[in-house]
Design an enzyme around this catalytic site. Structure first.
Site, PDB file in Angstrom:
ATOM      1  CD  GLU A 130       2.771  -8.334 -18.742  1.00  0.00           C
ATOM      2  OE1 GLU A 130       2.062  -7.305 -18.827  1.00  0.00           O
ATOM      3  OE2 GLU A 130       2.321  -9.429 -18.379  1.00  0.00           O
ATOM      4  CG  ASP A 260      -3.156  -1.845   3.213  1.00  0.00           C
ATOM      5  OD1 ASP A 260      -3.646  -1.475   4.290  1.00  0.00           O
ATOM      6  OD2 ASP A 260      -3.832  -2.328   2.288  1.00  0.00           O
ATOM      7  CG  ASP A 315      -4.340  -1.036   8.284  1.00  0.00           C
ATOM      8  OD1 ASP A 315      -4.762  -0.234   9.136  1.00  0.00           O
ATOM      9  OD2 ASP A 315      -5.075  -1.731   7.564  1.00  0.00           O
ATOM     10  CG  HIS A 391      -4.588  -3.535  -1.630  1.00  0.00           C
ATOM     11  ND1 HIS A 391      -5.487  -3.615  -0.597  1.00  0.00           N
ATOM     12  CD2 HIS A 391      -5.103  -4.268  -2.642  1.00  0.00           C
ATOM     13  CE1 HIS A 391      -6.499  -4.380  -0.963  1.00  0.00           C
ATOM     14  NE2 HIS A 391      -6.300  -4.783  -2.214  1.00  0.00           N
ATOM     15  CG  ASP A 394      -5.433   2.288   1.787  1.00  0.00           C
ATOM     16  OD1 ASP A 394      -5.848   3.394   1.386  1.00  0.00           O
ATOM     17  OD2 ASP A 394      -6.182   1.314   1.975  1.00  0.00           O
TER      18      ASP A 394
END
Length: 416
Positions: A130, A260, A315, A391, A394
């Site tokens: 990674e 969110d 949200d 996501h 937001d």
């Protein structure tokens, strides 16, 4: 006798036998790059009695559930578990007949890397898993410089293996290992996809293929292993940089948290940030990004992270979830404000800041590198972002409402 072709399947024959100093695999999800690398390391270490391997990830706490587990799987797959000793606490793997070792380290503790020594043979191989998580080329070079020395064997070779998913074309890995004009010497670099993984679950295969219909932009990265293209980024003024989280929190005295909601198809996304209003900087220092979380699980995850008493802006489209989280114990959670053009107003407000992202926030890094403006059928850019990779974006917008409200309050003239 082990049949290597049956063991690794298709797509990795050149990788398996390669002895270039840099051996790099950019791959899609499900392309078996990590499993093949693990098999190759175990197989080679039993063949070359002078070899020891250092396995690196950006953060040490991610090694046990990834590379260490993959290498133990490879030992069992090769049927040689009786020849290897495992040490779960370090973690560490030892080849019993010779004493050769596979050592695991995170880049969050560089001193432990530079001081590594081995009793048998030489530390000549490194696996960066990674590698996209490594935010600077300098951190990578520090480890590579520790691979030095030689061994009196005509077959001796040193090698750095690098595996990763390509989130953004702006990452240094592209320039160093893939771009013809700037790439390193002595490099073997390939791109693999899920299509060369004959052992991939059929349900996963269908899911990847359906992504081309529903989300072709994401499919190019997830399915074909292509670089995320930075053209039309919503937020361009950002960088990934290690920073002292506690120091930033103390100095800014201005933290905020956004949430969110998601469940089956979308991730629940939580972001923690600190804001330096004087320097116009947003520091992203923590995240939660997970599918299938019930409200109870969201509560538990946030309590585990220490945010039970924090003011969280969520949200407002899910008032029922907000009320349930409040009853569970997140007393200071509240819904965000929504109205006409609220998304673009929030984006424009955030664009006034430089965003500094702690490297542990890997999902935030992926999203911000791929959060771009939408286009119409003719390819013209629209004044709104795409409905994907959003996501955590937001959640950041919700968290920044606190500072938008403060600005509005200052802008209202006093009546007295």
């Amino acid at each position: 006798m082990i049949n290597i072709s049956k063991l690794i399947g298709s797509g990795y024959n050149r990788f398996w036998h390669n002895k270039n100093f840099y051996r790099v695999v950019k791959g899609s999800r499900g392309s078996k790059k990590s499993k093949t690398t693990a098999l190759n390391i175990i197989y080679r270490m039993m063949k070359y009695k002078w070899a020891n391997t250092l396995v690196i990830r950006r953060f040490s706490n991610t090694l046990k559930q990834s590379c260490y587990t993959d290498l133990k799987w490879a030992i069992n797959k090769l049927g040689v578990s009786h020849l290897w000793k495992t040490n779960e606490s370090l973690p560490e793997l030892t080849y019993i007949p010779t004493g050769q070792k596979i050592i695991f380290r995170g880049l969050d503790d560089p001193l432990k890397i530079t001081s590594i020594s081995v009793d048998v043979g030489i530390l000549c191989w490194v696996w960066f898993e990674e590698a996209f998580e490594i935010e600077t080329e300098e951190k990578f070079r520090t480890v590579v410089e520790s691979i030095r020395g030689s061994y009196d064997d005509p077959e001796f070779f040193k090698q750095v293996t690098i595996t990763f998913n390509p989130w953004s074309e702006r990452h240094w890995l592209k320039r160093v290992f893939f771009d013809e004009e700037t790439r390193e010497d002595d490099v073997f670099a390939i791109t693999t996809t899920y299509r060369c993984n004959e052992w991939l679950d059929e349900q996963d295969r269908k899911r990847y293929e359906s992504l081309w219909k529903t989300n072709p932009r994401r499919a190019r990265i997830v399915c074909d292993g292509e670089w995320g293209v930075a053209e039309g980024l919503v937020y361009e003024n950002f960088k990934v940089s290690d920073f002292d989280i506690e120091k930033v929190i103390h100095e800014t005295q201005a933290t905020s948290y956004g949430l969110d909601f998601g469940y089956v198809h979308d991730e629940t996304a939580f972001v923690a940030l600190a804001v330096d209003q004087k320097e116009k900087k947003i520091y992203i220092f923590d995240e939660l990004y997970e599918k299938g979380l019930s409200n109870q699980k969201i509560y538990e995850r946030l309590v585990e992270k220490g945010y039970e008493k924090s003011t969280i802006i969520a949200d407002s489209a899910e008032p029922k979830s907000i009320d349930e989280l409040k009853r569970l114990g997140l007393r200071r959670i509240r819904g965000c404000s929504k109205g006409r053009d609220s998304v673009m107003h929030g984006i424009q407000f955030i664009q006034n800041y430089k965003i500094i992202i702690h490297p542990k926030c890997v999902h935030f890094i992926e999203e911000i590198n791929n959060y771009v403006y939408a286009k119409d059928r003719e390819g013209n850019t629209l004044n709104k972002p795409i409905d994907e990779f959003n996501h955590l974006m937001d959640a950041m917008r919700y968290a920044m409402e606190v500072f938008m409200e403060k600005r509005k309050a200052r802008a209202v003239p006093s009546l007295y």
